[in-house]
Motif scaffolding. Structure first.
Motif, PDB file in Angstrom:
ATOM      1  N   TRP A   1       0.828  -1.192   0.000  1.00  0.00           N
ATOM      2  CA  TRP A   1       0.000   0.000   0.000  1.00  0.00           C
ATOM      3  C   TRP A   1       0.865   1.246   0.000  1.00  0.00           C
ATOM      4  O   TRP A   1       2.026   1.228   0.375  1.00  0.00           O
ATOM      5  N   TYR A   2       0.251   2.314  -0.479  1.00  0.00           N
ATOM      6  CA  TYR A   2       0.897   3.613  -0.532  1.00  0.00           C
ATOM      7  C   TYR A   2       0.082   4.572   0.311  1.00  0.00           C
ATOM      8  O   TYR A   2      -1.124   4.708   0.114  1.00  0.00           O
ATOM      9  N   LYS A   3       0.724   5.191   1.278  1.00  0.00           N
ATOM     10  CA  LYS A   3       0.022   6.140   2.128  1.00  0.00           C
ATOM     11  C   LYS A   3       1.018   7.152   2.684  1.00  0.00           C
ATOM     12  O   LYS A   3       2.117   6.776   3.097  1.00  0.00           O
ATOM     13  N   ASN A   4       0.625   8.402   2.633  1.00  0.00           N
ATOM     14  CA  ASN A   4       1.450   9.501   3.159  1.00  0.00           C
ATOM     15  C   ASN A   4       2.858   9.514   2.562  1.00  0.00           C
ATOM     16  O   ASN A   4       3.837   9.738   3.263  1.00  0.00           O
ATOM     17  N   GLY A   5       2.944   9.234   1.275  1.00  0.00           N
ATOM     18  CA  GLY A   5       4.225   9.301   0.577  1.00  0.00           C
ATOM     19  C   GLY A   5       5.137   8.102   0.780  1.00  0.00           C
ATOM     20  O   GLY A   5       6.279   8.115   0.330  1.00  0.00           O
ATOM     21  N   ILE A   6       4.665   7.056   1.447  1.00  0.00           N
ATOM     22  CA  ILE A   6       5.505   5.882   1.728  1.00  0.00           C
ATOM     23  C   ILE A   6       4.894   4.645   1.084  1.00  0.00           C
ATOM     24  O   ILE A   6       3.694   4.403   1.176  1.00  0.00           O
ATOM     25  N   LYS A   7       5.754   3.841   0.443  1.00  0.00           N
ATOM     26  CA  LYS A   7       5.343   2.556  -0.136  1.00  0.00           C
ATOM     27  C   LYS A   7       5.663   1.465   0.877  1.00  0.00           C
ATOM     28  O   LYS A   7       6.799   1.352   1.337  1.00  0.00           O
ATOM     29  N   HIS A   8       4.649   0.679   1.214  1.00  0.00           N
ATOM     30  CA  HIS A   8       4.783  -0.370   2.230  1.00  0.00           C
ATOM     31  C   HIS A   8       4.549  -1.749   1.613  1.00  0.00           C
ATOM     32  O   HIS A   8       3.753  -1.884   0.684  1.00  0.00           O
ATOM     33  N   ILE A   9       5.194  -2.747   2.196  1.00  0.00           N
ATOM     34  CA  ILE A   9       4.948  -4.152   1.866  1.00  0.00           C
ATOM     35  C   ILE A   9       4.917  -4.928   3.174  1.00  0.00           C
ATOM     36  O   ILE A   9       5.781  -4.741   4.033  1.00  0.00           O
ATOM     37  N   SER A  10       3.934  -5.796   3.302  1.00  0.00           N
ATOM     38  CA  SER A  10       3.877  -6.701   4.436  1.00  0.00           C
ATOM     39  C   SER A  10       3.500  -8.076   3.889  1.00  0.00           C
ATOM     40  O   SER A  10       2.561  -8.191   3.104  1.00  0.00           O
ATOM     41  N   TYR A  11       4.253  -9.098   4.273  1.00  0.00           N
ATOM     42  CA  TYR A  11       3.984 -10.447   3.772  1.00  0.00           C
ATOM     43  C   TYR A  11       4.013 -11.453   4.914  1.00  0.00           C
ATOM     44  O   TYR A  11       4.618 -11.224   5.955  1.00  0.00           O
ATOM     45  N   ASN A  12       3.318 -12.559   4.698  1.00  0.00           N
ATOM     46  CA  ASN A  12       3.226 -13.617   5.694  1.00  0.00           C
ATOM     47  C   ASN A  12       4.488 -14.474   5.625  1.00  0.00           C
ATOM     48  O   ASN A  12       4.617 -15.335   4.759  1.00  0.00           O
ATOM     49  N   ALA A  13       5.401 -14.238   6.542  1.00  0.00           N
ATOM     50  CA  ALA A  13       6.690 -14.941   6.538  1.00  0.00           C
ATOM     51  C   ALA A  13       6.538 -16.435   6.815  1.00  0.00           C
ATOM     52  O   ALA A  13       7.446 -17.210   6.526  1.00  0.00           O
ATOM     53  N   LYS A  14       5.394 -16.864   7.353  1.00  0.00           N
ATOM     54  CA  LYS A  14       5.156 -18.289   7.576  1.00  0.00           C
ATOM     55  C   LYS A  14       4.786 -19.001   6.281  1.00  0.00           C
ATOM     56  O   LYS A  14       4.892 -20.212   6.178  1.00  0.00           O
ATOM     57  N   LYS A  15       4.339 -18.232   5.290  1.00  0.00           N
ATOM     58  CA  LYS A  15       3.902 -18.808   4.014  1.00  0.00           C
ATOM     59  C   LYS A  15       4.888 -18.564   2.880  1.00  0.00           C
ATOM     60  O   LYS A  15       4.898 -19.297   1.897  1.00  0.00           O
ATOM     61  N   GLN A  16       5.668 -17.502   2.964  1.00  0.00           N
ATOM     62  CA  GLN A  16       6.656 -17.205   1.919  1.00  0.00           C
ATOM     63  C   GLN A  16       7.853 -16.518   2.560  1.00  0.00           C
ATOM     64  O   GLN A  16       7.699 -15.748   3.504  1.00  0.00           O
TER      65      GLN A  16
END
Length: 137
Positions: free
Chosen positions: A107-122
């Motif tokens: 997601w992109y919010k307030n000028g920042i690009k974020h990534i969150s992923y499930n480390a248990k699955k990948q």
């Protein structure tokens, strides 16, 4: 035989490490968080749900994810208030095709690009390194 199994395990482990895109994504400005995956996913999906009148469907496709080891469903959404020259697509949701389980959100919010992923699955974020500064994928 034990040595062969260890060699194969190391080879697969190295191969996974060699294709991990986290460093490349960080270098181009993404903030990557795998430890807060569940809370981040909840926030992103709530934002998408509560602000649904301002989001439009963008891209929907399926692909084989090497990080997940299976086929996934990719959906991106544009928020109408964000100019496309600023950011093309404001939310990306990647789900396991077989179970519909969320594996990764961007997601992109307030000028920042974020990534969150499930480390248990990948082991890493998906290999979707954008070619443009104003894209999430």
């Amino acid at each position: 035989m034990k040595g062969l199994l260890i060699s194969v395990a190391l080879l697969f482990g190295f191969n996974t490490f060699a294709t991990c895109s986290n460093e490349a994504l960080s270098e181009i400005g993404f903030k990557i968080e795998s430890t807060k995956f569940h809370s981040n996913t909840k926030k992103v999906l709530n934002w998408l749900s509560h602000d649904e009148d301002f989001f439009v469907d963008d891209i929907e496709t399926k692909f084989f994810s090497t990080q997940y080891g299976g086929y996934v469903q990719f959906n991106s959404y544009d928020h109408l208030s964000t100019p496309q020259m600023e950011m093309y697509g404001d939310i990306v949701v990647i789900r396991a095709l077989s179970s519909d389980e969320v594996l990764e959100v961007r997601w992109y919010k307030n000028g920042i690009k974020h990534i969150s992923y499930n480390a248990k699955k990948q082991g890493c974020a998906s290999d979707l390194v954008p070619y443009a500064d104003n894209a999430l994928f």
